[in-house]
Scaffold this active site. Sequence first.
Site, PDB file in Angstrom:
ATOM      1  N   ASN A 202       0.867  -1.177   0.000  1.00 45.98           N
ATOM      2  CA  ASN A 202       0.000   0.000   0.000  1.00 45.98           C
ATOM      3  C   ASN A 202       0.904   1.227   0.000  1.00 45.98           C
ATOM      4  O   ASN A 202       1.493   1.564   1.022  1.00 45.98           O
ATOM      5  CB  ASN A 202      -0.884  -0.046   1.260  1.00 45.98           C
TER       6      ASN A 202
ATOM      7  N   LYS B 223       0.146   4.271  -0.296  1.00 40.35           N
ATOM      8  CA  LYS B 223      -0.494   5.463   0.286  1.00 40.35           C
ATOM      9  C   LYS B 223      -0.268   6.681  -0.626  1.00 40.35           C
ATOM     10  O   LYS B 223      -0.175   6.525  -1.838  1.00 40.35           O
ATOM     11  CB  LYS B 223       0.012   5.689   1.710  1.00 40.35           C
TER      12      LYS B 223
ATOM     13  N   HIS C 159      -9.511   1.063   4.624  1.00 35.24           N
ATOM     14  CA  HIS C 159      -8.270   1.270   5.383  1.00 35.24           C
ATOM     15  C   HIS C 159      -8.546   2.196   6.567  1.00 35.24           C
ATOM     16  O   HIS C 159      -9.346   3.124   6.461  1.00 35.24           O
ATOM     17  CB  HIS C 159      -7.200   1.871   4.458  1.00 35.24           C
TER      18      HIS C 159
ATOM     19  N   GLU D  41      -6.970   4.595   7.755  1.00 35.62           N
ATOM     20  CA  GLU D  41      -6.744   6.024   7.499  1.00 35.62           C
ATOM     21  C   GLU D  41      -7.958   6.642   6.826  1.00 35.62           C
ATOM     22  O   GLU D  41      -8.286   7.808   7.049  1.00 35.62           O
ATOM     23  CB  GLU D  41      -5.466   6.200   6.658  1.00 35.62           C
TER      24      GLU D  41
ATOM     25  N   GLU E 187      -5.479  -5.031  10.497  1.00 40.28           N
ATOM     26  CA  GLU E 187      -4.470  -4.000  10.712  1.00 40.28           C
ATOM     27  C   GLU E 187      -4.794  -3.244  11.998  1.00 40.28           C
ATOM     28  O   GLU E 187      -5.574  -2.273  11.972  1.00 40.28           O
ATOM     29  CB  GLU E 187      -4.463  -2.998   9.555  1.00 40.28           C
TER      30      GLU E 187
ATOM     31  N   GLY F 164       2.326   2.222  10.869  1.00 43.14           N
ATOM     32  CA  GLY F 164       3.274   3.335  10.771  1.00 43.14           C
ATOM     33  C   GLY F 164       3.982   3.668  12.076  1.00 43.14           C
ATOM     34  O   GLY F 164       4.625   4.710  12.184  1.00 43.14           O
TER      35      GLY F 164
ATOM     36  N   SER G 147       3.244  -2.147  10.390  1.00 43.55           N
ATOM     37  CA  SER G 147       4.688  -2.228  10.646  1.00 43.55           C
ATOM     38  C   SER G 147       5.301  -3.566  10.243  1.00 43.55           C
ATOM     39  O   SER G 147       6.199  -4.076  10.919  1.00 43.55           O
ATOM     40  CB  SER G 147       4.999  -1.885  12.113  1.00 43.55           C
TER      41      SER G 147
HETATM   42  P1  PGA Z   1       2.787   0.325   7.660  1.00 48.80           P
HETATM   43  O1  PGA Z   1       1.339   0.529   7.028  1.00 48.80           O
HETATM   44  O2  PGA Z   1       3.342  -0.963   7.093  1.00 48.80           O
HETATM   45  O3  PGA Z   1       3.573   1.524   7.238  1.00 48.80           O
HETATM   46  O4  PGA Z   1       2.617   0.232   9.146  1.00 48.80           O
HETATM   47  C1  PGA Z   1       0.457  -0.559   6.814  1.00 48.80           C
HETATM   48  C2  PGA Z   1      -0.845  -0.071   6.232  1.00 48.80           C
HETATM   49  O5  PGA Z   1      -1.310   1.002   6.623  1.00 48.80           O
HETATM   50  O6  PGA Z   1      -1.446  -0.746   5.364  1.00 48.80           O
END
Ligand code: PGA
Length: 251
Positions: free
Chosen positions: A10, A12, A97, A99, A169, A175, A215
Amino acid sequence: MSRTAVIAGNWKMHGTAAQARQLASGLAQRLGSIAKDRQVVIAPPFTSLRAAADAIHGSAIELGAQNVHWEASGAFTGEISATMLVDAGCRWAIVGHSERRLHFGETDATVGRRARAALAVGLRVIICVGETLEERDNGLTLEVVPHQIRAALLDLGPAAIRNVCIAYEPVWAIGTGRAATPAQAAEIHAKIREVVAEVADGNEAQGLRILYGGSVKPENIDSLMAQPDIDGALVGGASLDVESFARIVEF
Ligand code: PGA
């Protein structure tokens, strides 16, 4: 049952089309051959889909989008439909997601609508679920996540569920550099499979790929993938670097 693992990147809101082309072609070269027991997906920003599609053409890497609207077309300024994604070369769409839930008012109901629209045009869908830190600290994880799953899968028949992956997740792991432990993730993945067996049926639940996200790094992918109910990963930060994403694909 053996399930084909899915490793999805992803990206982003990162990068120009030129940067996407470079990253995608770097991956296509580096991952020349991908083992038969895994599928690899990259999800660049909308503006880079075409550049990435060209760069991965002829490779085993598949293209995905980070979101999709539920209507086919119309007066929905700023939105992108499932048909448009197929036209841009996508075979996958990520929906729900955290976010999007946090910053853009995404609800369980809209996640379900997006998933249905994407599945209707033949896209595979990665539905994201996961609890916040507050919910985990209050012991609510095993309520929140099943609720998100039931809402998203509502009205999807068994045939559609075959084209769904769930990405667990935990919001506190995204993140932050603080991934769930393999045991923490495995506990929730097993629960997710149970919930899917209730809303669909046992066969669909057994075939369902449940990805872990939050992560994921080259350093922790092997121990995560060693868990029986972890069938892949949704990777954010570490998917933006050819070598680190390739190492994750090669768990
Ligand atoms: P990250 O993000 O691997 O940077 O923690 C995962 C995601 O949001 O899909």
